[in-house]
Design a protein around this motif. Sequence first.
Motif, PDB file in Angstrom:
ATOM      1  N   GLN A 173       0.810  -1.233  -0.234  1.00 37.59           N
ATOM      2  CA  GLN A 173       0.030   0.163  -0.029  1.00 37.59           C
ATOM      3  C   GLN A 173       0.800   1.182   0.020  1.00 37.59           C
ATOM      4  O   GLN A 173       0.578   2.262  -0.689  1.00 37.59           O
ATOM      5  CB  GLN A 173      -0.740  -0.039   1.153  1.00 37.59           C
ATOM      6  N   LEU A 174       1.989   1.227   0.706  1.00 38.80           N
ATOM      7  CA  LEU A 174       2.809   2.276   0.750  1.00 38.80           C
ATOM      8  C   LEU A 174       3.496   2.662  -0.615  1.00 38.80           C
ATOM      9  O   LEU A 174       3.644   3.932  -0.887  1.00 38.80           O
ATOM     10  CB  LEU A 174       3.853   2.211   2.049  1.00 38.80           C
ATOM     11  N   ARG A 175       3.926   1.534  -1.160  1.00 37.16           N
ATOM     12  CA  ARG A 175       4.562   1.534  -2.536  1.00 37.16           C
ATOM     13  C   ARG A 175       3.906   2.236  -3.527  1.00 37.16           C
ATOM     14  O   ARG A 175       4.521   3.049  -4.476  1.00 37.16           O
ATOM     15  CB  ARG A 175       5.104   0.184  -2.682  1.00 37.16           C
ATOM     16  N   ARG A 176       2.696   2.060  -3.439  1.00 40.23           N
ATOM     17  CA  ARG A 176       1.737   2.981  -4.329  1.00 40.23           C
ATOM     18  C   ARG A 176       1.964   4.457  -4.611  1.00 40.23           C
ATOM     19  O   ARG A 176       1.655   4.907  -5.560  1.00 40.23           O
ATOM     20  CB  ARG A 176       0.049   2.569  -4.232  1.00 40.23           C
ATOM     21  N   TYR A 177       2.413   5.202  -3.348  1.00 40.60           N
ATOM     22  CA  TYR A 177       2.308   6.666  -3.323  1.00 40.60           C
ATOM     23  C   TYR A 177       3.962   7.119  -3.896  1.00 40.60           C
ATOM     24  O   TYR A 177       4.174   8.340  -3.740  1.00 40.60           O
ATOM     25  CB  TYR A 177       2.207   6.885  -1.874  1.00 40.60           C
ATOM     26  N   PHE A 178       4.716   6.150  -4.063  1.00 35.67           N
ATOM     27  CA  PHE A 178       6.099   6.589  -4.586  1.00 35.67           C
ATOM     28  C   PHE A 178       6.145   6.510  -6.127  1.00 35.67           C
ATOM     29  O   PHE A 178       5.850   5.543  -6.607  1.00 35.67           O
ATOM     30  CB  PHE A 178       7.293   5.641  -3.571  1.00 35.67           C
ATOM     31  N   ASP A 179       7.247   7.172  -6.481  1.00 37.46           N
ATOM     32  CA  ASP A 179       7.555   7.087  -7.738  1.00 37.46           C
ATOM     33  C   ASP A 179       8.919   6.516  -7.959  1.00 37.46           C
ATOM     34  O   ASP A 179       9.840   6.921  -7.246  1.00 37.46           O
ATOM     35  CB  ASP A 179       7.586   8.517  -8.510  1.00 37.46           C
ATOM     36  N   THR A 180       9.392   5.738  -8.873  1.00 36.07           N
ATOM     37  CA  THR A 180      10.531   5.341  -9.007  1.00 36.07           C
ATOM     38  C   THR A 180      11.265   6.183 -10.042  1.00 36.07           C
ATOM     39  O   THR A 180      10.935   6.518 -11.119  1.00 36.07           O
ATOM     40  CB  THR A 180      11.059   3.726  -9.686  1.00 36.07           C
ATOM     41  N   VAL A 181      12.521   6.911  -9.627  1.00 33.78           N
ATOM     42  CA  VAL A 181      13.381   7.523 -10.475  1.00 33.78           C
ATOM     43  C   VAL A 181      14.691   7.020 -10.362  1.00 33.78           C
ATOM     44  O   VAL A 181      15.150   6.238  -9.479  1.00 33.78           O
ATOM     45  CB  VAL A 181      13.434   8.943  -9.857  1.00 33.78           C
ATOM     46  N   THR A 182      15.439   7.467 -11.472  1.00 41.33           N
ATOM     47  CA  THR A 182      16.871   6.954 -11.712  1.00 41.33           C
ATOM     48  C   THR A 182      17.651   7.967 -12.104  1.00 41.33           C
ATOM     49  O   THR A 182      17.202   9.086 -12.700  1.00 41.33           O
ATOM     50  CB  THR A 182      17.058   5.791 -12.944  1.00 41.33           C
ATOM     51  N   PHE A 183      18.757   8.011 -11.446  1.00 38.51           N
ATOM     52  CA  PHE A 183      20.162   9.091 -11.770  1.00 38.51           C
ATOM     53  C   PHE A 183      21.348   8.488 -12.344  1.00 38.51           C
ATOM     54  O   PHE A 183      21.686   7.362 -11.839  1.00 38.51           O
ATOM     55  CB  PHE A 183      20.273   9.632 -10.509  1.00 38.51           C
ATOM     56  N   ALA A 184      21.793   8.995 -13.082  1.00 38.41           N
ATOM     57  CA  ALA A 184      23.365   8.678 -13.749  1.00 38.41           C
ATOM     58  C   ALA A 184      24.089   9.260 -12.813  1.00 38.41           C
ATOM     59  O   ALA A 184      23.963  10.065 -12.006  1.00 38.41           O
ATOM     60  CB  ALA A 184      23.491   9.372 -15.016  1.00 38.41           C
TER      61      ALA A 184
END
Length: 134
Positions: free
Chosen positions: A8-19
């Motif tokens: 349920q918590l994970r639904r509120y997060f966005d996955t982002v990537t950085f070089a």
Amino acid sequence: MCSSDLTQLRRYFDTVTFAGGEVLIRQGSDCHDMFFIEEGHVVVTMELAGGGSIRLTSSGAGTAVGEIAFYLGGKRSASVVATTPTRALRLSAERLDQMRSEAPAVAALLHDRMAKLLALKMLDTNRLVEALNG
């Protein structure tokens, strides 16, 4: 936290990537989010008033960055830069507000975990100050 809470918590997060070399957080910028490092490595630095900068810490998988300004509001007190390719979970202020509204028990669990994390960081800071004054 049980697995259903995490889902349920994970639904509120966005996955982002950085070089490597990419800035996650810039000192002096407004704060609208915090990050949980899933993979990779970051360094936290602070620009000094007289010029130059100082390295405060480095962090890897399983750590949070940007949480102090996120909870306090205002400007970022330090910069965070990826030193390797990094994947992070981003929680924005808007998504936290949504979580509070839609899933208050999950938001309370998150706040409880963050309070513990911030307390541990404070203990580390106290130990550092003791060592420097030793």
